[in-house]
Design an enzyme around this catalytic site. Structure first.
Site, mmCIF file in Angstrom:
data_model
loop_
_atom_site.group_PDB
_atom_site.id
_atom_site.type_symbol
_atom_site.label_atom_id
_atom_site.label_comp_id
_atom_site.label_asym_id
_atom_site.label_seq_id
_atom_site.Cartn_x
_atom_site.Cartn_y
_atom_site.Cartn_z
ATOM 1 N N GLU A 100 0.912 -1.352 0.056
ATOM 2 C CA GLU A 100 0.048 -0.029 -0.012
ATOM 3 C C GLU A 100 1.034 1.276 0.124
ATOM 4 O O GLU A 100 1.945 1.265 0.346
ATOM 5 C CB GLU A 100 -0.966 -0.124 1.166
ATOM 6 C CG GLU A 100 -1.723 1.102 1.692
ATOM 7 C CD GLU A 100 -2.976 1.206 0.484
ATOM 8 O OE1 GLU A 100 -2.844 1.544 -0.636
ATOM 9 O OE2 GLU A 100 -4.303 1.103 0.853
ATOM 10 N N ASP A 101 0.270 2.341 -0.526
ATOM 11 C CA ASP A 101 1.212 3.489 -0.779
ATOM 12 C C ASP A 101 1.093 4.461 0.811
ATOM 13 O O ASP A 101 2.241 4.512 1.292
ATOM 14 C CB ASP A 101 0.608 4.510 -1.825
ATOM 15 C CG ASP A 101 -0.720 4.774 -1.556
ATOM 16 O OD1 ASP A 101 -1.617 3.881 -0.861
ATOM 17 O OD2 ASP A 101 -1.219 5.676 -2.423
ATOM 18 N N ASP A 104 -3.941 5.857 6.321
ATOM 19 C CA ASP A 104 -4.312 7.280 6.749
ATOM 20 C C ASP A 104 -5.552 6.795 8.139
ATOM 21 O O ASP A 104 -4.732 6.394 9.156
ATOM 22 C CB ASP A 104 -5.071 7.810 5.891
ATOM 23 C CG ASP A 104 -5.395 9.361 5.938
ATOM 24 O OD1 ASP A 104 -4.595 9.950 6.728
ATOM 25 O OD2 ASP A 104 -6.395 9.699 5.539
ATOM 26 N N PHE A 153 -1.366 16.722 3.454
ATOM 27 C CA PHE A 153 -1.929 15.819 2.170
ATOM 28 C C PHE A 153 -0.533 15.854 1.222
ATOM 29 O O PHE A 153 0.070 16.890 0.763
ATOM 30 C CB PHE A 153 -3.000 16.293 1.474
ATOM 31 C CG PHE A 153 -3.474 15.514 0.332
ATOM 32 C CD1 PHE A 153 -4.326 14.458 0.963
ATOM 33 C CD2 PHE A 153 -3.281 15.587 -0.939
ATOM 34 C CE1 PHE A 153 -4.779 13.747 -0.032
ATOM 35 C CE2 PHE A 153 -3.654 14.810 -1.900
ATOM 36 C CZ PHE A 153 -4.502 13.650 -1.500
ATOM 37 N N ARG A 166 1.175 11.992 -9.811
ATOM 38 C CA ARG A 166 1.763 10.834 -9.226
ATOM 39 C C ARG A 166 3.252 10.753 -9.827
ATOM 40 O O ARG A 166 3.787 9.826 -9.110
ATOM 41 C CB ARG A 166 0.909 9.542 -10.066
ATOM 42 C CG ARG A 166 -0.615 9.561 -9.628
ATOM 43 C CD ARG A 166 -1.356 8.125 -10.180
ATOM 44 N NE ARG A 166 -2.578 8.014 -9.978
ATOM 45 C CZ ARG A 166 -3.297 7.802 -8.661
ATOM 46 N NH1 ARG A 166 -2.653 7.529 -7.723
ATOM 47 N NH2 ARG A 166 -4.688 7.541 -8.694
HETATM 48 P P1 5GP Z 1 -7.480 5.204 4.533
HETATM 49 O O1 5GP Z 1 -8.486 4.173 4.292
HETATM 50 O O2 5GP Z 1 -6.260 4.611 5.600
HETATM 51 O O3 5GP Z 1 -7.913 6.432 5.572
HETATM 52 O O4 5GP Z 1 -7.077 5.634 3.477
HETATM 53 C C1 5GP Z 1 -5.961 5.072 2.588
HETATM 54 C C2 5GP Z 1 -6.150 5.815 1.361
HETATM 55 O O5 5GP Z 1 -6.273 7.136 1.317
HETATM 56 C C3 5GP Z 1 -4.702 5.510 0.712
HETATM 57 O O6 5GP Z 1 -4.491 4.374 -0.239
HETATM 58 C C4 5GP Z 1 -4.831 6.762 -0.301
HETATM 59 O O7 5GP Z 1 -5.173 6.529 -1.503
HETATM 60 C C5 5GP Z 1 -5.614 7.911 0.369
HETATM 61 N N1 5GP Z 1 -4.667 8.888 1.006
HETATM 62 C C6 5GP Z 1 -4.668 8.964 2.739
HETATM 63 N N2 5GP Z 1 -3.886 10.005 2.747
HETATM 64 C C7 5GP Z 1 -3.429 10.409 1.669
HETATM 65 C C8 5GP Z 1 -2.258 11.575 1.312
HETATM 66 O O8 5GP Z 1 -1.986 12.346 2.120
HETATM 67 N N3 5GP Z 1 -2.047 11.730 -0.058
HETATM 68 C C9 5GP Z 1 -2.747 11.041 -1.138
HETATM 69 N N4 5GP Z 1 -2.662 11.268 -2.327
HETATM 70 N N5 5GP Z 1 -3.902 9.883 -0.726
HETATM 71 C C10 5GP Z 1 -3.677 9.785 0.582
#
Ligand code: 5GP
Length: 181
Positions: A100-101, A104, A153, A166
């Site tokens: 995963e990238d 959050d 962000f 990206r």
């Molecule tokens: P979660 O379900 O943990 O809240 O969110 C995960 C997803 O939210 C990540 O795979 C990504 O797509 C998006 N995301 C969360 N924080 C960021 C951020 O700072 N930048 C970007 N580009 N995407 C984020």
């Protein structure tokens, strides 16, 4: 008013490369002789996945992708996970590492870990290059993690804002009209 974007480097391409090498070494030790599937979560993982697979030595390694979305076009997670591209591989008896990238709130990975664990897998673990623990709304703890980052962000290294940015090689904090996005 047209939006003005600017980028503040948070993690350089060199630091990202060094960390991916470190993660690859650890993952190789842990998965060396296991039937392994790296499950990339599109689209954000594509750069990290490409770098990570070239830093591992694992005897039987498959690479698969799923696409999910939890964001619309904004910058906050909704907690509503939608699978946009489902599994094609048979995961029975396989050791799955979700690639995963960023983690959050943790909603996406909590959902996916459960979803994949219901597929007769031997194990399901999580590797993320970025982690924002201050924003966590679940008890998700990544098994492998590159960098802990603050609540901002970020874009680049595969991560987008509304499908843009990206391609940036460094990980950057996005500023819109002079302010953090
Ligand atoms: P979660 O379900 O943990 O809240 O969110 C995960 C997803 O939210 C990540 O795979 C990504 O797509 C998006 N995301 C969360 N924080 C960021 C951020 O700072 N930048 C970007 N580009 N995407 C984020």
């Amino acid at each position: 008013m047209t939006e003005q974007y600017s980028f503040e480097t948070l993690i350089s391409r060199e630091a990202l490369a060094a960390k991916v090498a470190e993660l690859g070494k650890q993952i190789s030790e842990d998965y060396r002789d296991k039937d392994t599937v790296f499950m990339g979560i599109l689209k954000g993982c594509f750069v990290f996945m490409a770098d990570l697979v070239r830093q591992v030595k694992i005897e039987r390694l498959e690479v698969c992708f799923m696409a999910v979305s939890s964001y619309g076009s904004g910058t906050r997670s909704t907690g509503n996970i939608v699978i946009k591209r489902d599994l094609e591989a048979d995961l029975t008896g396989k050791h799955v590492l979700i690639v995963e990238d960023i983690v959050d709130s943790g909603h996406t990975l909590t959902y996916l870990k459960k979803y994949l664990s219901n597929r007769q897998t031997a194990s399901v673990k999580v590797c993320t290059i970025l982690d924002k623990p201050s924003r966590r709304e679940t008890d998700l703890v990544p098994d492998y993690r590159g960098f802990e980052i603050p609540d901002a962000f970020v874009v680049g290294y595969g991560l987008d804002y509304d499908e843009q940015f990206r391609e940036l090689p460094d990980l950057c904090i996005l500023h819109r009209n002079g302010e953090k996005a």
